[in-house]
Motif scaffolding. Structure first.
Motif, PDB file in Angstrom:
ATOM      1  N   LYS A  94     -38.324 -83.208  -0.717  1.00 35.06           N
ATOM      2  CA  LYS A  94     -37.848 -83.866  -1.930  1.00 35.06           C
ATOM      3  C   LYS A  94     -36.330 -83.726  -2.040  1.00 35.06           C
ATOM      4  O   LYS A  94     -35.638 -84.689  -2.370  1.00 35.06           O
ATOM      5  N   ASN A  95     -35.817 -82.552  -1.736  1.00 35.93           N
ATOM      6  CA  ASN A  95     -34.385 -82.315  -1.790  1.00 35.93           C
ATOM      7  C   ASN A  95     -33.646 -83.196  -0.781  1.00 35.93           C
ATOM      8  O   ASN A  95     -32.594 -83.764  -1.089  1.00 35.93           O
ATOM      9  N   THR A 102     -30.405 -78.273   4.555  1.00 37.05           N
ATOM     10  CA  THR A 102     -31.757 -78.654   4.150  1.00 37.05           C
ATOM     11  C   THR A 102     -32.600 -79.049   5.355  1.00 37.05           C
ATOM     12  O   THR A 102     -33.773 -78.673   5.450  1.00 37.05           O
ATOM     13  N   PHE A 146     -34.657 -86.087   0.342  1.00 32.95           N
ATOM     14  CA  PHE A 146     -34.714 -87.450  -0.191  1.00 32.95           C
ATOM     15  C   PHE A 146     -33.625 -87.661  -1.237  1.00 32.95           C
ATOM     16  O   PHE A 146     -32.927 -88.675  -1.234  1.00 32.95           O
ATOM     17  N   GLU A 147     -33.489 -86.690  -2.139  1.00 30.48           N
ATOM     18  CA  GLU A 147     -32.479 -86.801  -3.190  1.00 30.48           C
ATOM     19  C   GLU A 147     -31.065 -86.815  -2.607  1.00 30.48           C
ATOM     20  O   GLU A 147     -30.198 -87.539  -3.101  1.00 30.48           O
ATOM     21  N   LEU A 148     -30.848 -86.032  -1.559  1.00 29.11           N
ATOM     22  CA  LEU A 148     -29.535 -86.033  -0.910  1.00 29.11           C
ATOM     23  C   LEU A 148     -29.241 -87.388  -0.270  1.00 29.11           C
ATOM     24  O   LEU A 148     -28.124 -87.885  -0.343  1.00 29.11           O
ATOM     25  N   ARG A 149     -30.261 -87.987   0.366  1.00 27.21           N
ATOM     26  CA  ARG A 149     -30.079 -89.317   0.962  1.00 27.21           C
ATOM     27  C   ARG A 149     -29.745 -90.360  -0.109  1.00 27.21           C
ATOM     28  O   ARG A 149     -28.914 -91.233   0.088  1.00 27.21           O
ATOM     29  N   PHE A 150     -30.446 -90.237  -1.232  1.00 31.50           N
ATOM     30  CA  PHE A 150     -30.212 -91.175  -2.331  1.00 31.50           C
ATOM     31  C   PHE A 150     -28.797 -91.023  -2.875  1.00 31.50           C
ATOM     32  O   PHE A 150     -28.105 -92.012  -3.122  1.00 31.50           O
ATOM     33  N   LYS A 151     -28.344 -89.785  -3.049  1.00 34.82           N
ATOM     34  CA  LYS A 151     -26.982 -89.549  -3.528  1.00 34.82           C
ATOM     35  C   LYS A 151     -25.944 -90.065  -2.536  1.00 34.82           C
ATOM     36  O   LYS A 151     -24.910 -90.598  -2.931  1.00 34.82           O
TER      37      LYS A 151
END
Length: 75
Positions: A26-27, A49, A29-34
């Motif tokens: 999940k982390n 990560t 994924f959030e980093l990719r989104f950011k």
């Protein structure tokens, strides 16, 4: 991650290990989104990560390989 942190990961039981894998994914994924929205300030978190996730998955795989061999009965 230091050697003591790796041994801490080895101490986790299977359910906690599964939770850690889910949290790392999940982390990531959030980093990719950011990164895609150009809101990522700390690009080094990607590598940290990914490495943590790889270690967690390696521990899971090692445990899966050990379990079938211990469940075999000798006649």
């Amino acid at each position: 991650m230091t050697n003591s942190a790796y041994t801490d990961l080895l101490q986790l039981d299977d359910s906690a290990l599964k939770e850690q894998v889910a949290a790392a994914r999940k982390n990531l994924f959030e980093l990719r989104f950011k990164r895609a929205t150009r809101q990522l300030d700390k690009s080094h978190l990607f590598r940290q990560t990914r490495v943590k996730l790889a270690r967690l998955l390696t521990i899971q795989r090692q445990r899966r390989q050990v379990k079938p061999s211990t469940s075999l009965s000798t006649d």
